[in-house]
Design a protein around this motif. Structure first.
Motif, PDB file in Angstrom:
ATOM      1  N   ASP A 142      -0.059   3.508  -5.290  1.00 54.58           N
ATOM      2  CA  ASP A 142      -0.839   4.779  -5.047  1.00 54.58           C
ATOM      3  C   ASP A 142      -2.319   4.176  -5.116  1.00 54.58           C
ATOM      4  O   ASP A 142      -3.834   5.288  -5.640  1.00 54.58           O
ATOM      5  CB  ASP A 142      -0.640   5.951  -6.382  1.00 54.58           C
ATOM      6  CG  ASP A 142       0.250   6.882  -5.985  1.00 54.58           C
ATOM      7  OD1 ASP A 142       0.448   6.957  -4.945  1.00 54.58           O
ATOM      8  OD2 ASP A 142       0.431   6.835  -6.833  1.00 54.58           O
ATOM      9  N   ARG A 177       2.786   8.585   1.513  1.00 53.38           N
ATOM     10  CA  ARG A 177       1.556   7.757   1.572  1.00 53.38           C
ATOM     11  C   ARG A 177       1.433   7.228   2.921  1.00 53.38           C
ATOM     12  O   ARG A 177      -0.158   7.358   3.734  1.00 53.38           O
ATOM     13  CB  ARG A 177       2.253   6.542   1.198  1.00 53.38           C
ATOM     14  CG  ARG A 177       1.530   6.493  -0.653  1.00 53.38           C
ATOM     15  CD  ARG A 177       0.644   6.062  -0.673  1.00 53.38           C
ATOM     16  NE  ARG A 177      -0.381   4.999  -1.063  1.00 53.38           N
ATOM     17  CZ  ARG A 177      -1.718   5.212  -1.122  1.00 53.38           C
ATOM     18  NH1 ARG A 177      -2.315   6.207  -1.871  1.00 53.38           N
ATOM     19  NH2 ARG A 177      -1.837   3.797  -1.393  1.00 53.38           N
ATOM     20  N   ILE A 231       0.432  -1.177   0.282  1.00 53.21           N
ATOM     21  CA  ILE A 231      -0.203  -0.013  -0.280  1.00 53.21           C
ATOM     22  C   ILE A 231       0.903   1.401  -0.238  1.00 53.21           C
ATOM     23  O   ILE A 231       0.556   2.228  -0.589  1.00 53.21           O
ATOM     24  CB  ILE A 231      -0.949   0.071   1.262  1.00 53.21           C
ATOM     25  CG1 ILE A 231      -2.054  -1.403   1.368  1.00 53.21           C
ATOM     26  CG2 ILE A 231      -1.140   0.939   1.037  1.00 53.21           C
ATOM     27  CD1 ILE A 231      -2.920  -0.922  -0.295  1.00 53.21           C
ATOM     28  N   GLN A 284      -0.721  10.193   3.854  1.00 52.46           N
ATOM     29  CA  GLN A 284      -2.112   9.990   3.669  1.00 52.46           C
ATOM     30  C   GLN A 284      -2.952   9.635   4.085  1.00 52.46           C
ATOM     31  O   GLN A 284      -3.858   9.764   4.132  1.00 52.46           O
ATOM     32  CB  GLN A 284      -1.811   9.992   2.230  1.00 52.46           C
ATOM     33  CG  GLN A 284      -3.007  10.411   1.022  1.00 52.46           C
ATOM     34  CD  GLN A 284      -2.965   9.714   0.023  1.00 52.46           C
ATOM     35  OE1 GLN A 284      -2.492   8.745  -0.225  1.00 52.46           O
ATOM     36  NE2 GLN A 284      -3.328  10.264  -1.294  1.00 52.46           N
ATOM     37  N   ILE A 285      -2.177   8.483   4.094  1.00 49.66           N
ATOM     38  CA  ILE A 285      -2.811   7.310   5.092  1.00 49.66           C
ATOM     39  C   ILE A 285      -3.206   7.793   6.325  1.00 49.66           C
ATOM     40  O   ILE A 285      -4.671   7.922   6.593  1.00 49.66           O
ATOM     41  CB  ILE A 285      -2.745   5.841   4.820  1.00 49.66           C
ATOM     42  CG1 ILE A 285      -2.272   6.037   3.104  1.00 49.66           C
ATOM     43  CG2 ILE A 285      -3.176   4.646   5.632  1.00 49.66           C
ATOM     44  CD1 ILE A 285      -1.940   4.507   2.752  1.00 49.66           C
TER      45      ILE A 285
END
Lengths: 121, 219
Positions: free
Chosen positions: B147, B187, B143, B190-191
């Motif tokens: 993307d 990421r 993950i 973002q997550i």
């Protein structure tokens, strides 16, 4: 704490129709534990159509965490199938939920349905 | 499938010492968050930004989760997510012990008793089967290095791992290129912004991260 659905009415009108090359799913009411199953079943069925999908949230008044997960899974399925997927026209309270939960960084959300239809294809 | 508390403990497992690299001062709340997130993913509870409701009180078959579900069910007078978190966190020691016991039962860990200074008994938990840990880390790294839209389960385990300072270690332990590592860090940011369980959970996770700066020794 109460069992069930926050004391709210388990009301959800679901309507689907085709618009150009896309399929549109229009949700009206509350997307929560009481209604998520029906929406998920509909989204799963629509995923098999092989068309870009736009979810019209213009008349969605409430969304809970289970509803967010249903939409996230639908977006994931569409991405895996290389199909367009967009959420459209969320009202301010629902839009705020997408913002606070950070899902607006992952999902494509348009303020306007026509805009979403144009971009989803 | 492992429960989220089990996955969190496994990610924090240190093979050389047989212990878990989770700061004691955030452990109870992190495990409580893992329990509530797991119950949400199993459609036992539903939440909005502030409140939680039990939507299905049927047992999940996982003793640790079912005990906490029953405790929530017994507290009819509370409905705020923050109160739920505190209630479950009060049982943090049992959640930890129960989750370790389940990992032993599954054949992932085994328990080894040692003595410190010939007097004090200590317990270590060496890894027997690394497959489950490999699967969790592979899932997370996949993950972080692409993307794709993440699965809800992946979102919550990454948020929990990041809160406990484990994603840095995970990224560092794997041979990523400089570009992949930068992507993975972005990421993560973002997550971890995504909160599928509620505002109280987000506040909690932020608080736990702040607490890491005052961290104590591993458990």
């Amino acid at each position: 704490m109460r069992d069930g659905n926050d004391g709210g009415e388990e009301v959800m009108d679901i309507r689907d129709y085709d618009e150009g090359a896309s399929s549109v799913l229009q949700l009206r009411g509350r997307l929560d534990a009481g209604t998520a199953g029906a929406v998920e079943a509909k989204l799963t069925a629509m995923a098999g159509l092989g068309r870009p999908l736009v979810i019209d949230l213009g008349e969605l008044s409430y969304i809970s965490s289970i509803g967010l997960r249903v939409l996230l899974q639908a977006a994931k399925r569409a991405q895996a199938a290389k199909l367009g997927f967009a959420l459209a026209a969320p009202q301010p309270p629902v839009k705020e939920v997408f913002h606070i939960t950070g899902l607006d960084g992952i999902l494509t959300i348009h303020d306007d349905l026509a805009d979403a239809l144009g971009k989803a294809e | 499938m492992l429960t989220l508390p089990e996955e969190l403990l496994l990610l924090a497992h240190q093979e050389d010492s047989g212990s878990f690299d989770l700061p004691g001062n955030v452990l109870d709340l992190a495990l409580a968050a893992a329990v509530l997130m797991d119950l949400a993913l199993r459609d036992r509870i539903d939440t909005d930004l502030e409140r939680g409701v039990i939507i299905n009180a049927a047992p999940t078959g996982e003793a640790v989760l079912d005990k906490e579900l029953a405790r929530l069910q017994a507290q009819q007078d509370i409905e705020s997510l923050a109160e739920w978190l505190n209630l479950v966190a009060d049982d943090g020691a049992d959640i930890k012990e129960g989750s370790i016991a389940r990992l032993i039962e599954r054949g992932v860990l085994h328990q080894k008793a040692d003595r410190f200074l010939w007097v004090f008994e200590t317990r270590r938990y060496p890894l027997i089967d690394g497959q489950q840990l490999d699967e969790v880390t592979a899932r997370i790294l996949a993950i972080l290095t692409n993307d794709d839209i993440p699965d809800p389960r992946d979102i919550v385990i990454i948020a929990l791992a990041h809160t406990c300072g484990l994603t840095e270690r995970l990224i560092a332990e794997h041979e990523l290129t400089e570009e992949e590592e930068a992507h993975a860090q972005a990421r993560v940011e973002q997550i971890v912004r995504i909160d599928l369980v509620g505002r109280a959970m987000r506040v909690l996770l932020d608080d736990l991260q702040a607490a890491l700066f005052l961290t104590s020794s591993p458990i």
